[in-house]
Design a protein around this motif. Sequence first.
Motif, PDB file in Angstrom:
ATOM      1  N   VAL A   1     -20.503  90.851  -5.204  1.00 36.28           N
ATOM      2  CA  VAL A   1     -20.167  89.498  -5.654  1.00 36.28           C
ATOM      3  C   VAL A   1     -18.798  89.128  -5.107  1.00 36.28           C
ATOM      4  O   VAL A   1     -17.957  90.006  -4.852  1.00 36.28           O
ATOM      5  CB  VAL A   1     -20.159  89.433  -7.210  1.00 36.28           C
ATOM      6  CG1 VAL A   1     -19.048  90.296  -7.800  1.00 36.28           C
ATOM      7  CG2 VAL A   1     -20.059  87.992  -7.705  1.00 36.28           C
TER       8      VAL A   1
ATOM      9  N   TRP B   1     -16.317  81.828 -13.281  1.00 34.24           N
ATOM     10  CA  TRP B   1     -17.622  82.323 -13.708  1.00 34.24           C
ATOM     11  C   TRP B   1     -17.943  81.929 -15.148  1.00 34.24           C
ATOM     12  O   TRP B   1     -17.043  81.737 -15.973  1.00 34.24           O
ATOM     13  CB  TRP B   1     -17.663  83.849 -13.637  1.00 34.24           C
ATOM     14  CG  TRP B   1     -17.688  84.395 -12.243  1.00 34.24           C
ATOM     15  CD1 TRP B   1     -17.982  83.741 -11.090  1.00 34.24           C
ATOM     16  CD2 TRP B   1     -17.403  85.752 -11.875  1.00 34.24           C
ATOM     17  NE1 TRP B   1     -17.897  84.597 -10.023  1.00 34.24           N
ATOM     18  CE2 TRP B   1     -17.549  85.836 -10.473  1.00 34.24           C
ATOM     19  CE3 TRP B   1     -17.042  86.896 -12.583  1.00 34.24           C
ATOM     20  CZ2 TRP B   1     -17.345  87.013  -9.769  1.00 34.24           C
ATOM     21  CZ3 TRP B   1     -16.839  88.074 -11.890  1.00 34.24           C
ATOM     22  CH2 TRP B   1     -16.989  88.131 -10.491  1.00 34.24           C
TER      23      TRP B   1
ATOM     24  N   GLY C   1     -30.407  82.809 -13.486  1.00 35.09           N
ATOM     25  CA  GLY C   1     -29.575  82.573 -14.657  1.00 35.09           C
ATOM     26  C   GLY C   1     -30.352  81.816 -15.718  1.00 35.09           C
ATOM     27  O   GLY C   1     -29.973  81.783 -16.886  1.00 35.09           O
TER      28      GLY C   1
ATOM     29  N   PHE D   1     -29.282  85.953  -8.679  1.00 36.30           N
ATOM     30  CA  PHE D   1     -28.994  87.354  -9.021  1.00 36.30           C
ATOM     31  C   PHE D   1     -30.217  88.140  -8.568  1.00 36.30           C
ATOM     32  O   PHE D   1     -31.306  87.948  -9.118  1.00 36.30           O
ATOM     33  CB  PHE D   1     -28.800  87.532 -10.525  1.00 36.30           C
ATOM     34  CG  PHE D   1     -27.766  86.617 -11.129  1.00 36.30           C
ATOM     35  CD1 PHE D   1     -26.446  87.039 -11.283  1.00 36.30           C
ATOM     36  CD2 PHE D   1     -28.109  85.331 -11.539  1.00 36.30           C
ATOM     37  CE1 PHE D   1     -25.493  86.190 -11.838  1.00 36.30           C
ATOM     38  CE2 PHE D   1     -27.162  84.484 -12.091  1.00 36.30           C
ATOM     39  CZ  PHE D   1     -25.848  84.907 -12.242  1.00 36.30           C
TER      40      PHE D   1
ATOM     41  N   TYR E   1     -27.768  86.678 -20.273  1.00 40.00           N
ATOM     42  CA  TYR E   1     -28.051  85.239 -20.310  1.00 40.00           C
ATOM     43  C   TYR E   1     -28.892  84.860 -21.513  1.00 40.00           C
ATOM     44  O   TYR E   1     -28.694  83.810 -22.132  1.00 40.00           O
ATOM     45  CB  TYR E   1     -28.720  84.774 -19.017  1.00 40.00           C
ATOM     46  CG  TYR E   1     -27.725  84.392 -17.937  1.00 40.00           C
ATOM     47  CD1 TYR E   1     -27.103  83.142 -17.938  1.00 40.00           C
ATOM     48  CD2 TYR E   1     -27.397  85.290 -16.933  1.00 40.00           C
ATOM     49  CE1 TYR E   1     -26.192  82.806 -16.959  1.00 40.00           C
ATOM     50  CE2 TYR E   1     -26.470  84.966 -15.941  1.00 40.00           C
ATOM     51  CZ  TYR E   1     -25.876  83.707 -15.964  1.00 40.00           C
ATOM     52  OH  TYR E   1     -24.969  83.370 -15.003  1.00 40.00           O
TER      53      TYR E   1
ATOM     54  N   ILE F   1     -28.606  91.618 -16.454  1.00 43.41           N
ATOM     55  CA  ILE F   1     -28.003  90.282 -16.388  1.00 43.41           C
ATOM     56  C   ILE F   1     -28.883  89.268 -17.114  1.00 43.41           C
ATOM     57  O   ILE F   1     -28.389  88.350 -17.768  1.00 43.41           O
ATOM     58  CB  ILE F   1     -27.732  89.852 -14.923  1.00 43.41           C
ATOM     59  CG1 ILE F   1     -26.842  88.603 -14.881  1.00 43.41           C
ATOM     60  CG2 ILE F   1     -28.994  89.583 -14.148  1.00 43.41           C
ATOM     61  CD1 ILE F   1     -25.386  88.857 -15.056  1.00 43.41           C
TER      62      ILE F   1
ATOM     63  N   PRO G   1     -23.303  83.656  -8.530  1.00 41.55           N
ATOM     64  CA  PRO G   1     -23.465  82.889  -9.777  1.00 41.55           C
ATOM     65  C   PRO G   1     -22.990  81.450  -9.637  1.00 41.55           C
ATOM     66  O   PRO G   1     -22.233  81.106  -8.717  1.00 41.55           O
ATOM     67  CB  PRO G   1     -22.578  83.651 -10.756  1.00 41.55           C
ATOM     68  CG  PRO G   1     -21.503  84.246  -9.890  1.00 41.55           C
ATOM     69  CD  PRO G   1     -22.164  84.583  -8.586  1.00 41.55           C
TER      70      PRO G   1
ATOM     71  N   LEU H   1     -24.990  89.167  -6.488  1.00 36.96           N
ATOM     72  CA  LEU H   1     -24.797  88.025  -7.378  1.00 36.96           C
ATOM     73  C   LEU H   1     -24.153  86.862  -6.623  1.00 36.96           C
ATOM     74  O   LEU H   1     -23.156  87.063  -5.918  1.00 36.96           O
ATOM     75  CB  LEU H   1     -23.880  88.385  -8.554  1.00 36.96           C
ATOM     76  CG  LEU H   1     -24.167  89.598  -9.417  1.00 36.96           C
ATOM     77  CD1 LEU H   1     -23.534  90.855  -8.823  1.00 36.96           C
ATOM     78  CD2 LEU H   1     -23.618  89.393 -10.825  1.00 36.96           C
TER      79      LEU H   1
ATOM     80  N   THR I   1     -21.988  86.230 -16.508  1.00 39.02           N
ATOM     81  CA  THR I   1     -21.600  86.869 -15.247  1.00 39.02           C
ATOM     82  C   THR I   1     -20.333  87.695 -15.434  1.00 39.02           C
ATOM     83  O   THR I   1     -20.239  88.841 -14.972  1.00 39.02           O
ATOM     84  CB  THR I   1     -21.377  85.814 -14.149  1.00 39.02           C
ATOM     85  OG1 THR I   1     -22.582  85.082 -13.942  1.00 39.02           O
ATOM     86  CG2 THR I   1     -20.947  86.465 -12.844  1.00 39.02           C
TER      87      THR I   1
END
Length: 349
Positions: A212, A220, A309, A328, A342, A338, A266, A264, A224
Amino acid sequence: MDHAAEAQRTDLMTITRHVLNEQGRHPESRGDFTILLSHIVLGCKFVASAVNKAGLAKLIGLAGDTNGEEQKKLDVLSNEVFVKALVSSGRTCVLVSEENEEAIFVDAPLRGKYCVCFDPLDGSSNIDCGVSIGTIFGIYMIKDKDNVTLDDVLQPGTDMLAAGYCMYGSSCTLVLSTGNGVNGFTLDPSLGEFILTHPNIKIPNRGKIYSVNEGNAKNWDAPTAKFVEKCKFPQDGSPSKSLRYIGSMVADVHRTLLYGGIFLYPADQKSPNGKLRYADANSELQSVLYEVFPMSFLMEQAGGQAFTGKQRALELVPRKIHDRSPIFLGSYDDVEDIKALYASESIIG
């Protein structure tokens, strides 16, 4: 060369032979898809040669416009190569390129039944420093080639027939999936052929690497930030993950595919829709049609996952050809982590 070595060379699986074998699984096939892929492979060979000679040919330098990344003359050449290769195949009816603001509709006499979405030279701002760059592509079928419209292009990734990328680096590697697993081929310069070197690629269920751009950390969202914090300071006694970020999506995804882990990109406060070129002034997300979908398709075919996400990446339905999205993608269990963050965020929210 001795006879044993010669025999080994004649038994090599070329990408052409591989695609013909795949065609054999579909008795109804007329070879159109095989011809289309052969033209994509030809374009990759041409660009590989141009990338290798870029310094000598003085192709490095600004071509005028910029596209968020510094657009190089090699971008323009690569785009022209792929457009001409795809149109001349006689198997495409519409093309979407990162380098063209509008979709390209093929003239009626040369039309076929496929749509190809591609980024002709991803990561081109890295050319000067020798970092691996690449071509990304995804292929769809169009229902009515004689009456194709822009709406026919805006399909979800679940409708994709095939996807792949070609990475130009220390070697030239083409990774391809036609919906039956993922295979990697390396260009043998002495033969001028892509040879199967990575059969049936499977990504590990969990990896030791996260990838990332931490320079964007201040922007972010909470899930994340929590995920990256857990990568650095795991609370379960497991080792910390290693950070590896090249800044060329093809190179970062290729490493993730082979070694496992998670890539990632994001959303952030500057770019709530992700890294996409025409999405907004800050355009910092990945393009849905020619970055997110092909890489997500490959990752799922290799046993991994891809998540935006909010949802499975391949289930996105783009509204415009240059729509962008957070992404992601990587090892199944890492993406599950992840997704859980979320999910808990939405419950709290």
